[in-house]
Motif scaffolding. Sequence first.
Motif, PDB file in Angstrom:
ATOM      1  N   PRO A 680       0.822  -1.227   0.000  1.00 40.71           N
ATOM      2  CA  PRO A 680       0.000   0.000   0.000  1.00 40.71           C
ATOM      3  C   PRO A 680       0.850   1.269   0.000  1.00 40.71           C
ATOM      4  O   PRO A 680       0.484   2.277  -0.609  1.00 40.71           O
ATOM      5  N   VAL A 681       2.003   1.212   0.688  1.00 42.34           N
ATOM      6  CA  VAL A 681       2.906   2.368   0.733  1.00 42.34           C
ATOM      7  C   VAL A 681       3.523   2.583  -0.654  1.00 42.34           C
ATOM      8  O   VAL A 681       3.607   3.705  -1.162  1.00 42.34           O
ATOM      9  N   ILE A 682       3.931   1.485  -1.289  1.00 40.76           N
ATOM     10  CA  ILE A 682       4.548   1.585  -2.614  1.00 40.76           C
ATOM     11  C   ILE A 682       3.538   2.111  -3.631  1.00 40.76           C
ATOM     12  O   ILE A 682       3.845   2.994  -4.438  1.00 40.76           O
ATOM     13  N   ALA A 683       2.299   1.598  -3.565  1.00 40.77           N
ATOM     14  CA  ALA A 683       1.258   2.052  -4.502  1.00 40.77           C
ATOM     15  C   ALA A 683       1.029   3.555  -4.354  1.00 40.77           C
ATOM     16  O   ALA A 683       0.883   4.286  -5.340  1.00 40.77           O
ATOM     17  N   ALA A 684       1.047   4.032  -3.098  1.00 34.03           N
ATOM     18  CA  ALA A 684       0.836   5.462  -2.855  1.00 34.03           C
ATOM     19  C   ALA A 684       2.012   6.274  -3.397  1.00 34.03           C
ATOM     20  O   ALA A 684       1.826   7.313  -4.052  1.00 34.03           O
ATOM     21  N   ARG A 685       3.238   5.812  -3.138  1.00 32.83           N
ATOM     22  CA  ARG A 685       4.425   6.548  -3.621  1.00 32.83           C
ATOM     23  C   ARG A 685       4.439   6.594  -5.147  1.00 32.83           C
ATOM     24  O   ARG A 685       4.890   7.575  -5.744  1.00 32.83           O
ATOM     25  N   PHE A 686       3.965   5.523  -5.774  1.00 36.63           N
ATOM     26  CA  PHE A 686       3.899   5.502  -7.236  1.00 36.63           C
ATOM     27  C   PHE A 686       2.890   6.550  -7.749  1.00 36.63           C
ATOM     28  O   PHE A 686       3.204   7.355  -8.628  1.00 36.63           O
ATOM     29  N   HIS A 687       1.688   6.550  -7.168  1.00 39.33           N
ATOM     30  CA  HIS A 687       0.689   7.551  -7.575  1.00 39.33           C
ATOM     31  C   HIS A 687       1.245   8.970  -7.430  1.00 39.33           C
ATOM     32  O   HIS A 687       1.104   9.809  -8.315  1.00 39.33           O
ATOM     33  N   ARG A 688       1.861   9.219  -6.269  1.00 38.46           N
ATOM     34  CA  ARG A 688       2.368  10.569  -6.012  1.00 38.46           C
ATOM     35  C   ARG A 688       3.513  10.905  -6.958  1.00 38.46           C
ATOM     36  O   ARG A 688       3.710  12.063  -7.331  1.00 38.46           O
ATOM     37  N   GLY A 689       4.274   9.880  -7.360  1.00 38.76           N
ATOM     38  CA  GLY A 689       5.360  10.090  -8.314  1.00 38.76           C
ATOM     39  C   GLY A 689       4.827  10.467  -9.694  1.00 38.76           C
ATOM     40  O   GLY A 689       5.367  11.354 -10.364  1.00 38.76           O
ATOM     41  N   VAL A 690       3.749   9.786 -10.126  1.00 37.90           N
ATOM     42  CA  VAL A 690       3.145  10.117 -11.426  1.00 37.90           C
ATOM     43  C   VAL A 690       2.609  11.546 -11.381  1.00 37.90           C
ATOM     44  O   VAL A 690       2.823  12.345 -12.303  1.00 37.90           O
ATOM     45  N   ALA A 691       1.940  11.889 -10.272  1.00 34.62           N
ATOM     46  CA  ALA A 691       1.380  13.241 -10.148  1.00 34.62           C
ATOM     47  C   ALA A 691       2.488  14.288 -10.194  1.00 34.62           C
ATOM     48  O   ALA A 691       2.373  15.320 -10.870  1.00 34.62           O
ATOM     49  N   ALA A 692       3.601  14.012  -9.488  1.00 34.70           N
ATOM     50  CA  ALA A 692       4.713  14.970  -9.468  1.00 34.70           C
ATOM     51  C   ALA A 692       5.304  15.132 -10.867  1.00 34.70           C
ATOM     52  O   ALA A 692       5.658  16.249 -11.282  1.00 34.70           O
TER      53      ALA A 692
END
Length: 767
Positions: A680-692
């Motif tokens: 769940p942490v990795i999935a969140a970091r990935f989403h935030r990375g795409v947004a950034a």
Amino acid sequence: MTSIVRASIRVEGVVQGVGFRPFVYSLATRLGLAGWVGNDVDGVFAEVEGAAACVKQFLGLLETQAPPLARVDRVTAAAMAPTGAAGFAIVASDHSGRRRALVSADSATCDDCLAELADPGDRRFGYPFINCTNCGPRFTIVTGVPYDRPLTTMAPFTMCAACAAEYHDPANRRFHAQPVCCPACGPRLRLIDTRSGDGAGDPLAEAARLLADGQVLAVKGLGGYHLAVDAGSQAAASALRARKHREDKPFALMVADVAAARELCEVDETGQALLASARRPVVLLPRRPGAPVADAVAPGNRQLGIMLPYTPLHHLLLAEVGRPIVLTSGNVSDEPIAYTDDDALERLAGIADAFLTHDRAIHIRTDDSVVRPLRGRETLLRRSRGYAPEPLGLAARLPRPVLACGAELKNTFCLAVEDRAFVSHHIGDLENFETLRSFTDGIAHFRRLFDTEPEVVAYDLHPDYLSTRYALDLDCIDLAGIQHHHAHIASCLADNGEEGPVIGVAFDGTGFGTDGTIWGGEFLLADLAGFERAGHLEPVPMPGGAAAIRQPWRMAAAYLDAAYAGEVAAGLEVAGRNAGRWPDVVAMARRGINAPLTSSAGRLFDAVAALLGVRDTINYEGQAAIELEQLADPAERGAYRASIDAGAAGPGGGAGPLRVRGADLVRAAAEDLLAGAAPPVIAARFHRGVAAAIAEVCAALRERSGLGTVALSGGVFQNLLLLGQVVDLLEESGFRVLTHARVPPNDGGISLGQVAVAGARDRRDGR
Ligand SMILES: [Zn+2]
Ligand SMILES: [Zn+2]
């Protein structure tokens, strides 16, 4: 001294078949005005005469007190010489000239009709087809125009004297309500048991008994047949899944009222307004922990799709059953929903144990609409029953009428004339004969209904789309080929009544690019007439082509190979789970054989979903990405970083497109995974990375172009976690952000974008 004036008045919009003339009649009479009102091809026209103050008041109230189903687009008034004639009348309709009046969408049963339905003293007590000018079927029963009973599927039913009296009485709520009927003269309910033939006894009671007994019931609705089971029964819901060949895709539910919806879901103010609206869409809402719904209804899903009853039949059935029911489209797997009786009986015979049906025909197949509340607003995922065929206003007038054929998946078409775009009901995925026929029949129907001959036909550049082939087959008409992602951005512009230029971010699964590769992670500098591809995700191979869409693990293999430059880190479970085919798929990606390059954002989400063990294969479009979004921990604040390469200079020497290395995000996720971080942490970091990365590219493009507005479109922006982060980041750095409101961000909105582009090109070319 009171001055007497006379005015000639025209009202445009949805003003026919919605009780507008009786409303004008009673308003004029109340204000002591003389004159008359009537319908013509453009809408409602009237002349009123009386004291100047009263005429002025009349004009104001025309808009503010219009009947519930009316939509007033325009009121124009011109002064005339008073005639001195007394009295007010409703005059006969004038059918000459080109038709511009609008057909209204189907509307949920109104409170007045519900009160009569429940009143033992009313002659329509318990009658499943009660309706009035303020509610009931419209678009789904209209066979032609003008909207009059002979041109609806109510034509075979002759009104009894009591109904006819109401129909002809201007003071009555059913004055000119075309579907008006009662138990003596209207449609009848019937229960057909597929094993024993016709059921005995009361159809509703028997239907409720079958549902309680765990059986599958087909129910004829407004725009097609549904399949129903008891939503609390795991056995019934599983049986329905097995018979429909539908493995995981969530089923929609119908509950009796908002209170019942609250027992299953978190319902905020916006959610409640959407549930209770006369359009009655399926509303996606957060599921409450422990909601009494069988697991098989929406497996592994944190949301439920809920709707309230929208026909009197639904109200009676839900009251009889007394608990939530699954109400999903009546079809097998991906076929279109059945809507004719013969077809339903044939196609659903192997699925339904019984049919709750009736003898009022459905003229046009119309699926339920699907919406979701977002930050206090309605957002659409599917715009169909209850919305179509209401026109969307265009900011700029079209020089010529346009037919836009849409895309392949979630197809809609759009017929547009002047400043109105009639986006069709949901047609579906154009991959079989039945859907294609819905598409061609639908276009013919719209052309008649809105009396419009298109002079330009807009289509997607993908040569294999059936909608494209349809367009290219038409003779003697101007054609406009429009790139898929440009259409997405134009759709977002048209949705917001804007023309650009903007920085457009179009993130989706698949679209044909102008260079013949598959695009889908695109940054465009665009206005309605044209675009420049200013940035995109770094392309990666799709090993096996379409197989890589159905099997996200193949995208994980391709992305990991790109991320590690051939030396994939050992110990990743996704490689272990697919060890048998992994080396072949990697080899396929490297050699580029049957491995077309794609910049698709959807495939990047697929790769990460497979990497994290969310799933290796999918059962419906977008499943892996949807589940990845649901997995992500909303509290996590970390983000991966993708490098952004300045592209090689273009042929003219200018800057080439920026390239976002999605493989960096995949590599960061893989390393976190190997280091023991929680998915769940990795999935969140990935989403935030795409947004950034999106925000960073937009900032770079603002430097280059001076543009300060960003338009977000494409199916990937149905991901609320991503959308929210992107909007926040962009607004923090001073951008104005446009998102969708009136059409979906997915391919259902493409046809509106195609219309906007074709119109803008016509204007540019001085048409
Ligand atoms: Zn009503
Ligand atoms: Zn009657």
